[in-house]
Design a protein around this motif. Structure first.
Motif, PDB file in Angstrom:
ATOM      1  N   PHE A 113      32.964  20.352   9.802  1.00 45.53           N
ATOM      2  CA  PHE A 113      33.160  19.901  11.192  1.00 45.53           C
ATOM      3  C   PHE A 113      32.856  18.421  11.370  1.00 45.53           C
ATOM      4  CE2 PHE A 113      29.276  22.112  10.162  1.00 45.53           C
ATOM      5  CZ  PHE A 113      28.364  21.066  10.251  1.00 45.53           C
ATOM      6  N   CYS A 114      32.347  17.775  10.311  1.00 45.09           N
ATOM      7  CA  CYS A 114      31.764  16.439  10.478  1.00 45.09           C
ATOM      8  C   CYS A 114      32.700  15.360   9.966  1.00 45.09           C
ATOM      9  CB  CYS A 114      30.430  16.369   9.744  1.00 45.09           C
ATOM     10  SG  CYS A 114      29.625  14.764   9.858  1.00 45.09           S
ATOM     11  N   MET A 143      20.153  10.355  12.160  1.00 48.17           N
ATOM     12  CA  MET A 143      21.230  11.317  12.414  1.00 48.17           C
ATOM     13  C   MET A 143      22.589  10.646  12.400  1.00 48.17           C
ATOM     14  SD  MET A 143      19.986  13.849  15.401  1.00 48.17           S
ATOM     15  CE  MET A 143      18.402  14.676  15.347  1.00 48.17           C
ATOM     16  N   GLY A 144      22.637   9.437  11.879  1.00 52.42           N
ATOM     17  CA  GLY A 144      23.934   8.766  11.771  1.00 52.42           C
ATOM     18  C   GLY A 144      24.658   9.279  10.549  1.00 52.42           C
ATOM     19  N   GLY A 176      25.616  10.010   6.765  1.00 55.22           N
ATOM     20  CA  GLY A 176      24.806  10.204   5.559  1.00 55.22           C
ATOM     21  C   GLY A 176      23.857  11.366   5.675  1.00 55.22           C
ATOM     22  N   GLU A 177      23.414  11.838   4.515  1.00 58.92           N
ATOM     23  CA  GLU A 177      22.415  12.907   4.456  1.00 58.92           C
ATOM     24  C   GLU A 177      21.108  12.267   3.982  1.00 58.92           C
ATOM     25  OE1 GLU A 177      21.599  15.994   5.258  1.00 58.92           O
ATOM     26  OE2 GLU A 177      19.786  15.649   4.095  1.00 58.92           O
ATOM     27  N   SER A 207      17.215  14.346  10.515  1.00 58.98           N
ATOM     28  CA  SER A 207      18.091  15.514  10.522  1.00 58.98           C
ATOM     29  C   SER A 207      18.686  15.733   9.146  1.00 58.98           C
ATOM     30  CB  SER A 207      19.201  15.308  11.555  1.00 58.98           C
ATOM     31  OG  SER A 207      20.050  16.432  11.591  1.00 58.98           O
ATOM     32  N   THR A 208      18.568  16.949   8.651  1.00 63.42           N
ATOM     33  CA  THR A 208      19.102  17.267   7.316  1.00 63.42           C
ATOM     34  C   THR A 208      19.996  18.502   7.365  1.00 63.42           C
ATOM     35  OG1 THR A 208      18.540  17.906   5.038  1.00 63.42           O
ATOM     36  CG2 THR A 208      16.981  18.572   6.751  1.00 63.42           C
ATOM     37  N   CYS A 209      20.973  18.534   6.458  1.00 61.08           N
ATOM     38  CA  CYS A 209      21.833  19.706   6.347  1.00 61.08           C
ATOM     39  C   CYS A 209      21.078  20.832   5.642  1.00 61.08           C
ATOM     40  CB  CYS A 209      23.111  19.348   5.604  1.00 61.08           C
ATOM     41  SG  CYS A 209      22.828  18.819   3.915  1.00 61.08           S
ATOM     42  N   SER A 224      20.123  21.117  10.368  1.00 57.24           N
ATOM     43  CA  SER A 224      21.448  21.511  10.835  1.00 57.24           C
ATOM     44  C   SER A 224      21.755  22.890  10.280  1.00 57.24           C
ATOM     45  CB  SER A 224      22.487  20.488  10.369  1.00 57.24           C
ATOM     46  OG  SER A 224      22.142  19.224  10.871  1.00 57.24           O
ATOM     47  N   HIS A 269      23.637  25.779  12.122  1.00 59.13           N
ATOM     48  CA  HIS A 269      25.006  26.126  12.517  1.00 59.13           C
ATOM     49  C   HIS A 269      25.399  27.579  12.291  1.00 59.13           C
ATOM     50  CE1 HIS A 269      25.203  21.951  13.355  1.00 59.13           C
ATOM     51  NE2 HIS A 269      25.404  21.559  12.121  1.00 59.13           N
ATOM     52  N   ASN A 302      31.752  18.664  18.774  1.00 52.15           N
ATOM     53  CA  ASN A 302      32.645  17.556  19.111  1.00 52.15           C
ATOM     54  C   ASN A 302      33.905  17.708  18.285  1.00 52.15           C
ATOM     55  OD1 ASN A 302      31.121  15.861  20.994  1.00 52.15           O
ATOM     56  ND2 ASN A 302      29.669  15.792  19.300  1.00 52.15           N
ATOM     57  N   CYS A 357      27.971  13.115  17.792  1.00 51.69           N
ATOM     58  CA  CYS A 357      27.762  13.667  16.449  1.00 51.69           C
ATOM     59  C   CYS A 357      29.059  13.881  15.697  1.00 51.69           C
ATOM     60  CB  CYS A 357      27.096  15.033  16.512  1.00 51.69           C
ATOM     61  SG  CYS A 357      25.635  15.057  17.463  1.00 51.69           S
ATOM     62  N   GLY A 358      29.084  13.459  14.487  1.00 49.04           N
ATOM     63  CA  GLY A 358      30.202  13.764  13.608  1.00 49.04           C
ATOM     64  C   GLY A 358      31.400  12.848  13.783  1.00 49.04           C
TER      65      GLY A 358
HETATM   66  N1  SAH Z   1      23.350  14.808   7.369  1.00 48.98           N
HETATM   67  C1  SAH Z   1      22.410  15.076   8.406  1.00 48.98           C
HETATM   68  C2  SAH Z   1      22.442  14.087   9.572  1.00 48.98           C
HETATM   69  C3  SAH Z   1      23.781  13.643  10.115  1.00 48.98           C
HETATM   70  S1  SAH Z   1      24.650  14.660  11.220  1.00 48.98           S
HETATM   71  C4  SAH Z   1      22.571  16.495   8.894  1.00 48.98           C
HETATM   72  O1  SAH Z   1      23.455  17.193   8.418  1.00 48.98           O
HETATM   73  O2  SAH Z   1      21.778  16.939   9.718  1.00 48.98           O
HETATM   74  C5  SAH Z   1      23.754  14.762  12.705  1.00 48.98           C
HETATM   75  C6  SAH Z   1      24.026  16.088  13.414  1.00 48.98           C
HETATM   76  O3  SAH Z   1      25.347  16.135  13.949  1.00 48.98           O
HETATM   77  C7  SAH Z   1      23.899  17.274  12.489  1.00 48.98           C
HETATM   78  O4  SAH Z   1      23.195  18.311  13.130  1.00 48.98           O
HETATM   79  C8  SAH Z   1      25.343  17.664  12.265  1.00 48.98           C
HETATM   80  O5  SAH Z   1      25.467  18.980  11.835  1.00 48.98           O
HETATM   81  C9  SAH Z   1      25.930  17.389  13.626  1.00 48.98           C
HETATM   82  N2  SAH Z   1      27.382  17.286  13.665  1.00 48.98           N
HETATM   83  C10 SAH Z   1      28.190  16.795  12.730  1.00 48.98           C
HETATM   84  N3  SAH Z   1      29.474  16.876  13.133  1.00 48.98           N
HETATM   85  C11 SAH Z   1      29.462  17.429  14.357  1.00 48.98           C
HETATM   86  C12 SAH Z   1      30.471  17.749  15.289  1.00 48.98           C
HETATM   87  N4  SAH Z   1      31.744  17.534  15.040  1.00 48.98           N
HETATM   88  N5  SAH Z   1      30.071  18.289  16.474  1.00 48.98           N
HETATM   89  C13 SAH Z   1      28.771  18.504  16.736  1.00 48.98           C
HETATM   90  N6  SAH Z   1      27.781  18.221  15.897  1.00 48.98           N
HETATM   91  C14 SAH Z   1      28.115  17.692  14.709  1.00 48.98           C
END
Ligand code: SAH
Length: 346
Positions: free
Chosen positions: A114-115, A157-158, A160-161, A192-194, A215, A217, A291, A334-335
């Motif tokens: 989704f990202c 939360m930008g 990158g992981e 924030s981490t996956c 994260s 989900h 998003n 996000c994303g």
């Molecule tokens: N890599 C890290 C931080 C970056 S993403 C992580 O995975 O947490 C920051 C947040 O945005 C995460 O919770 C991610 O799952 C979420 N995110 C990414 N794409 C998104 C989208 N399209 N809609 C909503 N949240 C999203």
């Protein structure tokens, strides 16, 4: 490329400039955290400033574009790194001050369904000084200094992981929370981490006290695997164990991020499993409306369904909020980061 001085802590600066008076490292460290260039460092002898300028970079990036949301107090920034790579960042204004969302890598290799951040894969890790540079530049841009800070909170939360760049990210955490520098308390920092569980445990063992956001989900492995490749390596149960460990070691409440995706993770079974994993330790669930990212095809659920899901969680005594999505009109939510830029560059 010249070495970046913002990558160094005071001890390392001391070693680097061993022939200088002892206070020199602290002076330089302060100037760097104020976003000063070598020419501005007025309490440093002129010939030493010239030496520094010839051999080092003071700044890790420059702001090349700013976008302001018309809907909320969100601003998006495009930064250019010294090697020409471009990253993005977001700043949100709240009552207590500004929160900056920083990137930790150029691109990302996690490949979440989704990202947008991972669309071009991982280009490279950011160094500690390049992550710090985002905070320094924006603080200065907003008119702040290290003694009168505008940035009060940081979220990693930008793009990158962060836990896929452990060394540089933890060094950044130490630099940014150093009392001699910009001094942002770890209490005001969220990562924030996956869900790279080994490094969640390492973060706790290394004594960090930041807020951990995971994260999630989906609390069902089968579904999570269709959304996040990392789920093939770590199961939901691994995540919960790591989260509990982190909570026990740090006393910090765990935050789970849960993007609500139509026809994916909003059914009763998903709810039931989600409730189960929240028991026995302190955690909170942030529900986010997905998003929409054109390239990805997944769709957010209807808002009514989101509210219903949140209410059901509350009935099961789960601490939950539906998070406001800010900056979606400027692809700052996000994303959505970096996606537009890559297109512009193509
Ligand atoms: N890599 C890290 C931080 C970056 S993403 C992580 O995975 O947490 C920051 C947040 O945005 C995460 O919770 C991610 O799952 C979420 N995110 C990414 N794409 C998104 C989208 N399209 N809609 C909503 N949240 C999203």
């Amino acid at each position: 490329m010249k070495a970046l001085l913002a990558d160094y802590n005071i001890e390392e600066l001391n070693k680097l400039f061993g022939d200088q008076p002892k206070f020199r490292a602290k002076q330089i460290f302060k100037w760097l955290h104020n976003g000063a260039d070598f020419a501005d460092m007025t309490d440093i002898p002129q010939n030493f400033r010239e030496y520094l300028a010839q051999n080092y970079d003071a700044s890790s990036l420059k702001i090349i574009k700013t976008l302001s949301s018309q809907k909320d107090n969100t601003q998006k920034f495009l930064y250019q790194l010294n090697d020409g790579n471009v990253i993005e960042g977001v700043v949100m204004e709240y009552k207590h001050g500004f929160t900056i969302c920083v990137s930790t890598q150029v691109g990302c290799r996690m490949g979440c369904a989704f990202c947008a951040s991972g669309i071009g894969g991982l280009v490279r890790n950011l160094s500690a000084g390049e992550i710090l540079g985002q905070v320094i530049e924006i603080n200065r841009y907003l008119g702040g200094t290290i003694t009168d800070r505008k940035i009060t909170n940081i979220v990693l939360m930008g793009s990158g992981e962060p836990l896929d760049n452990y060394q540089n990210v933890t060094k950044f955490l130490n630099l940014v929370s150093c009392h001699q520098g910009i001094n942002i308390s770890q209490r005001n920092i969220s990562l924030s981490t996956c869900g790279i569980c080994d490094n969640i445990i390492r973060l706790a063992d290394d004594g960090f006290k930041i807020t951990l956001t995971i994260s999630l989900h989906s609390a069902i492995d089968k579904i999570r695997k269709t959304l996040m490749p990392i789920a093939n390596k770590y199961t939901v149960s691994d995540i919960v164990n790591a989260a509990k460990y982190y909570f026990e070691k740090t006393g910090r409440r765990i935050i789970y991020e849960y993007a609500m995706i139509s026809d994916k993770n909003m059914d009763n079974k998903s709810l039931e499993e989600l409730v189960k994993i929240t028991k026995g330790y302190s955690c909170h669930i942030n529900l986010i409306m997905l998003n929409y990212v054109k390239e990805k095809g997944l769709k957010p659920c209807a808002y009514g369904q989101a509210k219903d899901f949140a209410n059901k969680l509350k009935k099961h005594n789960v601490s939950v909020t539906i998070r406001r999505s800010m900056g979606s009109d400027i692809e700052g939510a996000c994303g959505q980061l970096r996606n537009t830029v890559l297109k512009e560059l193509r």
